[in-house]
Design a protein around this motif. Sequence first.
Motif, PDB file in Angstrom:
ATOM      1  N   ARG A  73       0.824  -1.211   0.000  1.00 53.82           N
ATOM      2  CA  ARG A  73       0.000   0.000   0.000  1.00 53.82           C
ATOM      3  C   ARG A  73       0.857   1.259   0.000  1.00 53.82           C
ATOM      4  O   ARG A  73       0.582   2.214  -0.717  1.00 53.82           O
ATOM      5  CB  ARG A  73      -0.912   0.030   1.228  1.00 53.82           C
ATOM      6  N   GLU A  74       1.883   1.262   0.845  1.00 56.34           N
ATOM      7  CA  GLU A  74       2.754   2.441   0.944  1.00 56.34           C
ATOM      8  C   GLU A  74       3.506   2.687  -0.359  1.00 56.34           C
ATOM      9  O   GLU A  74       3.651   3.829  -0.790  1.00 56.34           O
ATOM     10  CB  GLU A  74       3.733   2.294   2.109  1.00 56.34           C
ATOM     11  N   ILE A  75       3.961   1.622  -0.994  1.00 54.79           N
ATOM     12  CA  ILE A  75       4.639   1.763  -2.290  1.00 54.79           C
ATOM     13  C   ILE A  75       3.650   2.281  -3.325  1.00 54.79           C
ATOM     14  O   ILE A  75       3.978   3.149  -4.136  1.00 54.79           O
ATOM     15  CB  ILE A  75       5.271   0.416  -2.727  1.00 54.79           C
ATOM     16  N   GLY A  76       2.427   1.763  -3.289  1.00 55.18           N
ATOM     17  CA  GLY A  76       1.384   2.241  -4.198  1.00 55.18           C
ATOM     18  C   GLY A  76       1.089   3.716  -4.004  1.00 55.18           C
ATOM     19  O   GLY A  76       0.911   4.460  -4.974  1.00 55.18           O
ATOM     20  N   ARG A  77       1.029   4.146  -2.748  1.00 54.94           N
ATOM     21  CA  ARG A  77       0.794   5.568  -2.473  1.00 54.94           C
ATOM     22  C   ARG A  77       1.923   6.423  -3.041  1.00 54.94           C
ATOM     23  O   ARG A  77       1.682   7.489  -3.605  1.00 54.94           O
ATOM     24  CB  ARG A  77       0.681   5.816  -0.975  1.00 54.94           C
ATOM     25  N   ARG A 126       1.492   6.516  -6.649  1.00 52.57           N
ATOM     26  CA  ARG A 126       0.137   6.911  -7.036  1.00 52.57           C
ATOM     27  C   ARG A 126      -0.524   5.795  -7.867  1.00 52.57           C
ATOM     28  O   ARG A 126      -1.155   6.048  -8.887  1.00 52.57           O
ATOM     29  CB  ARG A 126       0.096   8.233  -7.793  1.00 52.57           C
ATOM     30  N   THR A 127      -0.364   4.566  -7.406  1.00 49.57           N
ATOM     31  CA  THR A 127      -0.962   3.388  -8.037  1.00 49.57           C
ATOM     32  C   THR A 127      -1.858   2.714  -7.005  1.00 49.57           C
ATOM     33  O   THR A 127      -1.401   2.377  -5.916  1.00 49.57           O
ATOM     34  CB  THR A 127       0.135   2.405  -8.499  1.00 49.57           C
ATOM     35  N   PHE A 128      -3.121   2.535  -7.355  1.00 52.92           N
ATOM     36  CA  PHE A 128      -4.091   2.020  -6.395  1.00 52.92           C
ATOM     37  C   PHE A 128      -4.921   0.903  -7.023  1.00 52.92           C
ATOM     38  O   PHE A 128      -5.057   0.832  -8.238  1.00 52.92           O
ATOM     39  CB  PHE A 128      -5.020   3.145  -5.925  1.00 52.92           C
ATOM     40  N   THR A 129      -5.484   0.072  -6.152  1.00 49.24           N
ATOM     41  CA  THR A 129      -6.374  -0.982  -6.604  1.00 49.24           C
ATOM     42  C   THR A 129      -7.741  -0.778  -5.960  1.00 49.24           C
ATOM     43  O   THR A 129      -7.851  -0.212  -4.874  1.00 49.24           O
ATOM     44  CB  THR A 129      -5.852  -2.382  -6.229  1.00 49.24           C
ATOM     45  N   GLY A 130      -8.766  -1.244  -6.649  1.00 49.21           N
ATOM     46  CA  GLY A 130     -10.122  -1.118  -6.136  1.00 49.21           C
ATOM     47  C   GLY A 130     -11.006  -2.215  -6.684  1.00 49.21           C
ATOM     48  O   GLY A 130     -10.542  -3.123  -7.377  1.00 49.21           O
ATOM     49  N   ARG A 131     -12.298  -2.110  -6.370  1.00 48.15           N
ATOM     50  CA  ARG A 131     -13.254  -3.132  -6.769  1.00 48.15           C
ATOM     51  C   ARG A 131     -14.518  -2.485  -7.324  1.00 48.15           C
ATOM     52  O   ARG A 131     -14.889  -1.385  -6.917  1.00 48.15           O
ATOM     53  CB  ARG A 131     -13.623  -4.001  -5.555  1.00 48.15           C
ATOM     54  N   MET A 161      -8.576  11.303 -10.780  1.00 47.32           N
ATOM     55  CA  MET A 161      -7.895  11.350  -9.490  1.00 47.32           C
ATOM     56  C   MET A 161      -6.387  11.603  -9.610  1.00 47.32           C
ATOM     57  O   MET A 161      -5.705  11.745  -8.607  1.00 47.32           O
ATOM     58  CB  MET A 161      -8.112  10.030  -8.733  1.00 47.32           C
ATOM     59  N   GLY A 162      -5.869  11.636 -10.835  1.00 48.64           N
ATOM     60  CA  GLY A 162      -4.435  11.849 -11.022  1.00 48.64           C
ATOM     61  C   GLY A 162      -3.612  10.675 -10.530  1.00 48.64           C
ATOM     62  O   GLY A 162      -2.552  10.851  -9.928  1.00 48.64           O
ATOM     63  N   ALA A 163      -4.095   9.466 -10.786  1.00 43.03           N
ATOM     64  CA  ALA A 163      -3.423   8.260 -10.318  1.00 43.03           C
ATOM     65  C   ALA A 163      -3.655   7.132 -11.308  1.00 43.03           C
ATOM     66  O   ALA A 163      -4.471   7.245 -12.224  1.00 43.03           O
ATOM     67  CB  ALA A 163      -3.972   7.863  -8.954  1.00 43.03           C
ATOM     68  N   THR A 164      -2.928   6.057 -11.117  1.00 41.36           N
ATOM     69  CA  THR A 164      -3.149   4.846 -11.895  1.00 41.36           C
ATOM     70  C   THR A 164      -3.983   3.912 -11.032  1.00 41.36           C
ATOM     71  O   THR A 164      -3.575   3.559  -9.922  1.00 41.36           O
ATOM     72  CB  THR A 164      -1.816   4.175 -12.263  1.00 41.36           C
ATOM     73  N   LEU A 223      -7.671   5.503  -1.596  1.00 45.37           N
ATOM     74  CA  LEU A 223      -7.983   6.881  -1.977  1.00 45.37           C
ATOM     75  C   LEU A 223      -9.233   7.396  -1.262  1.00 45.37           C
ATOM     76  O   LEU A 223      -9.639   8.539  -1.452  1.00 45.37           O
ATOM     77  CB  LEU A 223      -8.220   6.976  -3.495  1.00 45.37           C
ATOM     78  N   ASN A 224      -9.845   6.542  -0.465  1.00 41.41           N
ATOM     79  CA  ASN A 224     -11.107   6.872   0.208  1.00 41.41           C
ATOM     80  C   ASN A 224     -12.168   7.316  -0.786  1.00 41.41           C
ATOM     81  O   ASN A 224     -12.856   8.313  -0.585  1.00 41.41           O
ATOM     82  CB  ASN A 224     -10.895   7.949   1.283  1.00 41.41           C
TER      83      ASN A 224
END
Length: 178
Positions: free
Chosen positions: A97-101, A104-109, A132-135, A155-156
């Motif tokens: 998660r910290e590396i993703g932050r 700026r790379t995130f996962t979701g559902r 959101m300015g992210a991947t 990203l809440n």
Amino acid sequence: MRNELIAKRYIKPLMESCDQASLENLSTLFSAVAKAYENEKFNLIMNSNDVSSSAKCQLILDMVASANSTVVNNLIKLLAENGRLSLIPAMSEQLNREIGRAKRTFTGRIYSNNTVDQASVDTIARDLGTKMGATISLSYVASDFDGIRVEVDDLNVEINFSKSRLNAQLVEHILKAI
């Protein structure tokens, strides 16, 4: 939840003391060890009172020996001293998660009671990521939600479109117009 908070305490110094490449190597290493915790026999060994703490520590140290890292070895020994080797899966998840932050790379559902094809999932992920300015990468999860709900926890962000809510708003709009 408690394990996540404790895992954050161990990950924070790693984030501050290591460069990005080292963190990614640590992530790969911890992910491999965390995968072992999915094995029932491995868990029996790690949770057994008959196996000494030093033997459990040595088992994990043998798993990470290829890294040849004193930082990793000292961290494993510290976890073993405090009886927290079981935190490794939570630490792996937290490190990812910290590396993703940082990247700026995130996962979701995406939740829906209707099947959402992969092309639509990719389009939603791309558009949301642009906004959101992210991947963002999304995965489809079948559920009983009457509509579509998109969640990206780190990203809440939660976006939902419900058929019942749309119908209620449509009726309300028509009644106001009359």
